[in-house]
Scaffold this motif. Sequence first.
Motif, short mmCIF file in Angstrom:
data_model
loop_
_atom_site.label_atom_id
_atom_site.label_comp_id
_atom_site.label_asym_id
_atom_site.label_seq_id
_atom_site.Cartn_x
_atom_site.Cartn_y
_atom_site.Cartn_z
N MET A 43 50.30 32.76 29.86
CA MET A 43 48.84 32.77 29.71
C MET A 43 48.25 34.00 30.39
N ALA A 44 47.02 34.28 30.06
CA ALA A 44 46.32 35.39 30.71
C ALA A 44 46.15 35.10 32.20
N ALA A 45 46.19 36.15 33.00
CA ALA A 45 46.06 35.98 34.44
C ALA A 45 44.75 35.29 34.81
N SER A 46 43.66 35.66 34.14
CA SER A 46 42.36 35.06 34.47
C SER A 46 42.37 33.56 34.22
N THR A 47 43.07 33.14 33.14
CA THR A 47 43.16 31.71 32.84
C THR A 47 44.01 30.99 33.89
N ALA A 48 45.12 31.61 34.27
CA ALA A 48 45.99 31.00 35.27
C ALA A 48 45.27 30.82 36.60
N VAL A 49 44.51 31.84 36.98
CA VAL A 49 43.77 31.76 38.25
C VAL A 49 42.68 30.70 38.18
N GLU A 50 41.98 30.65 37.06
CA GLU A 50 40.91 29.67 36.90
C GLU A 50 41.44 28.24 36.92
N MET A 51 42.59 28.03 36.27
CA MET A 51 43.17 26.69 36.21
C MET A 51 43.92 26.29 37.48
N GLY A 52 44.29 27.30 38.28
CA GLY A 52 45.04 27.00 39.49
C GLY A 52 46.49 26.63 39.21
N VAL A 53 47.09 27.28 38.21
CA VAL A 53 48.51 27.01 37.92
C VAL A 53 49.37 27.98 38.73
N TYR A 309 51.61 40.98 43.22
CA TYR A 309 50.88 42.18 42.78
C TYR A 309 49.64 41.81 41.99
N LEU A 310 49.63 40.64 41.39
CA LEU A 310 48.43 40.13 40.74
C LEU A 310 47.49 39.51 41.77
N LEU A 311 48.04 38.66 42.62
CA LEU A 311 47.21 37.94 43.59
C LEU A 311 46.52 38.91 44.56
N ALA A 312 47.17 40.05 44.81
CA ALA A 312 46.59 41.04 45.73
C ALA A 312 45.33 41.68 45.17
N THR A 313 45.09 41.55 43.87
CA THR A 313 43.88 42.14 43.27
C THR A 313 42.67 41.22 43.39
N LEU A 314 42.89 39.97 43.79
CA LEU A 314 41.79 39.01 43.85
C LEU A 314 41.00 39.17 45.14
N PRO A 315 39.67 39.04 45.08
CA PRO A 315 38.86 39.00 46.30
C PRO A 315 39.30 37.82 47.15
N ARG A 316 39.10 37.92 48.46
CA ARG A 316 39.62 36.90 49.37
C ARG A 316 39.11 35.49 49.02
N GLY A 317 37.82 35.38 48.69
CA GLY A 317 37.28 34.06 48.36
C GLY A 317 37.93 33.47 47.13
N GLN A 318 38.11 34.29 46.08
CA GLN A 318 38.73 33.81 44.85
C GLN A 318 40.19 33.45 45.09
N LEU A 319 40.87 34.23 45.91
CA LEU A 319 42.27 33.94 46.23
C LEU A 319 42.39 32.60 46.95
#
Length: 331
Positions: A43-53, A309-319
């Motif tokens: 899945m797209a990274a944005s979807t994975a982050v939003e769903m918390g998978v 390398y993906l997670l490092a691009t997220l702002p701290r709050g979103q991470l």
Amino acid sequence: MNATSSSASEQRSGRPAAEMSRPCTSTRSGFVEGEGAGIAVLMAASTAVEMGVPIYGIVAMTGTATDKEGRSVPAPGKGVLTSARELPGGGAAVAQLLDVGYRRRQLELRRKQIDEWARQERLDDASRAGKGLVDSDFDRFVESEASRQYADALDTWGNSFWKRNAHIAPLRGALAVWGLGIDDIGIASFHGTSTKANDKNESEIVERQLQHLGRTPGNLVFAVCQKYLTGHPKGPAAMWMLNGMMQSIVTGLVPGNRNADNIAAELEQCEYIVYPSRAIQTPGLKAGLLKSFGFGQVGAECLVVHPDYLLATLPRGQLERYRNKVLEREA
């Protein structure tokens, strides 16, 4: 085609079933059948982050090569070498494109240009409104068009900057998206069928890719040959390899080929590859490259990058929100 190991011959040699698949060894005599299936969720990274998978790896590049004939000959072709294709030269321009900092500056500049375009369009619309020429949908158009241009700019400088550039190999470009280079590939998951032709051809391909793209001499890639354990399941082979490689990348643990009793002499020419016979715990793995070969000169490969390398691009709050979702899902 003499591609399948003869269990009768192996038994006469005193080998139990667990030792009949011996990838990359001097005594390899063909593949052993495996059974099963393999499934992955992409899945797209944005979807994975939003769903918390949980994210186990980033698919940074995929490629295929075929002779388009499909004739079944027991000698896997070398077409996937094309992922390392690039013309010499390019100089400073190529170096700039491969630099994340440079691309970030270009992206910010493009965003400012888009903002200025949208501002000017709205001023022009206000001027038309003063003359009694009003279009109620125009503001929505400007907003939509600006968003589209933002997305295009992000793709151009984030993912597609290397495409259609003859001086940047697909493999090099895909690594550079994440700020990595050819020296950062830590493991190579081999199709490793234990046939005479495959293991030799595959080793030559990996060696030539690393050499052509300028890997530092002495910086070795660990070869993973998991078919020594699983056998060859045909269809799901690449998925099994992908699963295993993601486990290695996340844990840093390189599984050894326990049946590698004597590495074949013809593989000694590979100066960038080591064929471990036992598990090795590394300080960490940034990226891995897997190959898949088939009869009829059909080949494929996949580059996987560590999820950090993906997670490092997220702002701290979103991470932190993503982390809590993952923990909740796991619980």
